[in-house]
Structure formats: structure tokens, C-alpha cells
Design an enzyme around this catalytic site. Structure first.
Site, PDB file in Angstrom:
ATOM      1  N   ASP A 138      -7.325  -2.455   3.951  1.00 17.07           N
ATOM      2  CA  ASP A 138      -5.951  -2.144   4.387  1.00 17.07           C
ATOM      3  C   ASP A 138      -5.804  -2.167   5.906  1.00 17.07           C
ATOM      4  OD1 ASP A 138      -5.237  -1.815   1.679  1.00 17.07           O
ATOM      5  OD2 ASP A 138      -5.875   0.276   1.708  1.00 17.07           O
ATOM      6  N   ASP A 151      -6.781  -8.770   5.223  1.00 18.15           N
ATOM      7  CA  ASP A 151      -7.911  -9.346   5.956  1.00 18.15           C
ATOM      8  C   ASP A 151      -9.204  -8.795   5.360  1.00 18.15           C
ATOM      9  OD1 ASP A 151      -8.218  -6.794   6.958  1.00 18.15           O
ATOM     10  OD2 ASP A 151      -7.668  -7.295   9.016  1.00 18.15           O
ATOM     11  N   HIS A 176       0.841  -1.193   0.000  1.00 15.48           N
ATOM     12  CA  HIS A 176       0.000   0.000   0.000  1.00 15.48           C
ATOM     13  C   HIS A 176       0.886   1.257   0.000  1.00 15.48           C
ATOM     14  CE1 HIS A 176      -3.550   2.416   0.732  1.00 15.48           C
ATOM     15  NE2 HIS A 176      -2.863   3.069   1.654  1.00 15.48           N
TER      16      HIS A 176
HETATM   17  C1  GAR Z   1       1.453   0.860  -6.010  1.00 17.87           C
HETATM   18  O1  GAR Z   1       1.826   2.099  -5.506  1.00 17.87           O
HETATM   19  C2  GAR Z   1       0.592   0.131  -5.000  1.00 17.87           C
HETATM   20  O2  GAR Z   1       0.955   0.346  -3.679  1.00 17.87           O
HETATM   21  C3  GAR Z   1      -0.753   0.728  -5.293  1.00 17.87           C
HETATM   22  O3  GAR Z   1      -0.822   0.752  -6.688  1.00 17.87           O
HETATM   23  C4  GAR Z   1       0.497   0.989  -7.195  1.00 17.87           C
HETATM   24  C5  GAR Z   1       0.786  -0.015  -8.284  1.00 17.87           C
HETATM   25  O4  GAR Z   1       1.813   0.410  -9.100  1.00 17.87           O
HETATM   26  N1  GAR Z   1      -1.799  -0.027  -4.682  1.00 17.87           N
HETATM   27  C6  GAR Z   1      -2.855   0.537  -4.094  1.00 17.87           C
HETATM   28  O5  GAR Z   1      -3.062   1.730  -4.065  1.00 17.87           O
HETATM   29  C7  GAR Z   1      -3.826  -0.459  -3.489  1.00 17.87           C
HETATM   30  N2  GAR Z   1      -4.743   0.228  -2.618  1.00 17.87           N
HETATM   31  P1  GAR Z   1       2.245  -0.449 -10.370  1.00 17.87           P
HETATM   32  O6  GAR Z   1       0.984  -0.794 -11.167  1.00 17.87           O
HETATM   33  O7  GAR Z   1       3.178   0.436 -11.131  1.00 17.87           O
HETATM   34  O8  GAR Z   1       2.933  -1.690  -9.857  1.00 17.87           O
END
Ligand code: GAR
Length: 184
Positions: free
Chosen positions: A133, A129, A97
Site C-alpha cells: 500500500d 507498487d 484501501h
Molecule cells: C474493501 O474495503 C477494500 O478496501 C478492502 O477489502 C474490502 C473489500 O470489500 N481491501 C483491503 O483491505 C486490501 N488491503 P468487498 O469484498 O465487499 O468488495
């Protein structure tokens, strides 16, 4: 096994850093996306399981698609996993996250931290869970928010930390009696 929804840059780093400690056996997405193409380019089986009207059935289809994986990594997967999925994989599913939980959960962790005006944010890897988050935190890394940061620049700096952190967690993980142990 890795779940993605978008660009898949975290997935790419997970793939590029595979070694004796872990292997990516499959990539599953909720829609066609660059993450799926990255898996295909790396010769890793990839499957799209689109979310339809029946969310319980979608969760069951995801279980089917994930198959025999020891660990499920949600790396930019933008859907909430439900009870039908967690019945099979709770305790073995982790998420990365882009904020320091429990602050700024949800789909806009970067935007929300910036809007609140915090001076430090970062990345959290945690167990998944039934909440949004809320699962037990495994590892975190902080970065400083600079005055000139906008959402895109901040997210990119967070991602550069996330890419390292998720690989570090996976290297420290093993499964014992169906339980995921992470010694970090
Ligand atoms: C990451 O920053 C991840 O933490 C976030 O999406 C991005 C994916 O980047 N996830 C969330 O926000 C989930 N709530 P990517 O597609 O370049 O790997």
C-alpha cells in the site's frame, strides 16, 4: 479487469456503473468467493488462480489470467502482487484501501485505525507498487469515526465511500502509450 478475494461488493458497484468510460472484461480471484459468483451472474468471464507453493509462478499465472486488460483494479484482493506481475502491469494496476494512506496500510486497515483511536479515516485509491500500500495516491475520501463504531460498522461506512470513489476514478481513467492517466 478486476481482482477480488471476498464479498465483492466493490466489484458489484463497478459492474453496475459500467458505461462508455470503462467495461469490466474479466474478474480474477485467488480463491472461490462471492466476487466470482457476482461476475458470473453479470456474464463476465471469471477465473480462480489459487496461490500455491510457488509464488513467482502464481504471479505469472495471474498475468496470464489478466490477459489484455488496460487497467487492473484490485478491489478487495487480499494478496500482495509480486515482481512477476508488476513487470507486466505496474503503472496500470490500482488498489482501493480502507484507510487514509500512508496511515494503516496492510490487511487490517479498518481495525488498525479503530485501535489507534484516530477520529477520521476513509478510503484511498492508489497505484500498486512493490510495497504494501505504498504506491502513488490517486484519490482519497475521509469519513468521521463515531464513538459507537465497531470494526464492522466502520468498514461498512468506509465501503459505501469506497464504492463511489473507485467508480469515479475509473471514469476519469484512460490509457495512453501503455500508461494509465487519471484526470481527477
Ligand atoms: C474493501 O474495503 C477494500 O478496501 C478492502 O477489502 C474490502 C473489500 O470489500 N481491501 C483491503 O483491505 C486490501 N488491503 P468487498 O469484498 O465487499 O468488495
Amino acid at each position: 479487469m478486476v481482482l477480488v478475494s471476498g464479498t465483492g461488493s466493490l466489484l458489484q458497484n463497478i459492474i453496475d456503473n459500467q458505461d462508455n468510460s470503462y467495461r469490466v472484461i474479466k474478474v480474477v480471484a485467488d480463491k472461490p468467493c462471492p466476487g466470482i459468483e457476482r461476475a458470473q451472474d453479470a456474464g463476465i468471464p471469471a477465473e480462480v488462480v489459487p496461490l500455491g507453493a510457488d509464488r513467482a509462478q502464481w504471479n505469472k499465472d495471474l498475468v496470464e489470467a489478466v490477459g489484455a486488460a488496460d487497467i487492473v483494479v484490485s478491489a478487495g484482493f487480499m494478496k500482495i502482487l509480486g515482481a512477476e506481475f508488476l513487470a507486466s502491469f505496474e503503472g496500470r494496476t490500482i488498489n482501493t484501501h480502507p484507510a487514509l494512506l500512508p496511515s494503516f496500510p496492510g490487511a487490517h486497515g479498518v481495525r488498525d485505525a479503530l485501535a489507534y483511536g484516530v477520529k477520521v479515516t476513509g478510503s484511498t485509491v492508489h497505484f500498486v507498487d512493490a510495497g504494501v500500500d505504498t504506491g502513488r495516491i490517486i484519490a482519497q475520501r475521509a469519513i468521521t469515526i463515531e464513538p459507537e463504531d465497531d470494526e464492522a460498522s466502520l468498514h461498512e461506512r468506509i465501503k459505501s465511500v469506497e464504492r463511489e470513489l473507485i467508480v469515479q476514478v475509473l471514469r476519469a481513467a484512460h490509457v495512453q502509450d501503455q500508461q494509465l492517466i487519471i484526470e481527477i
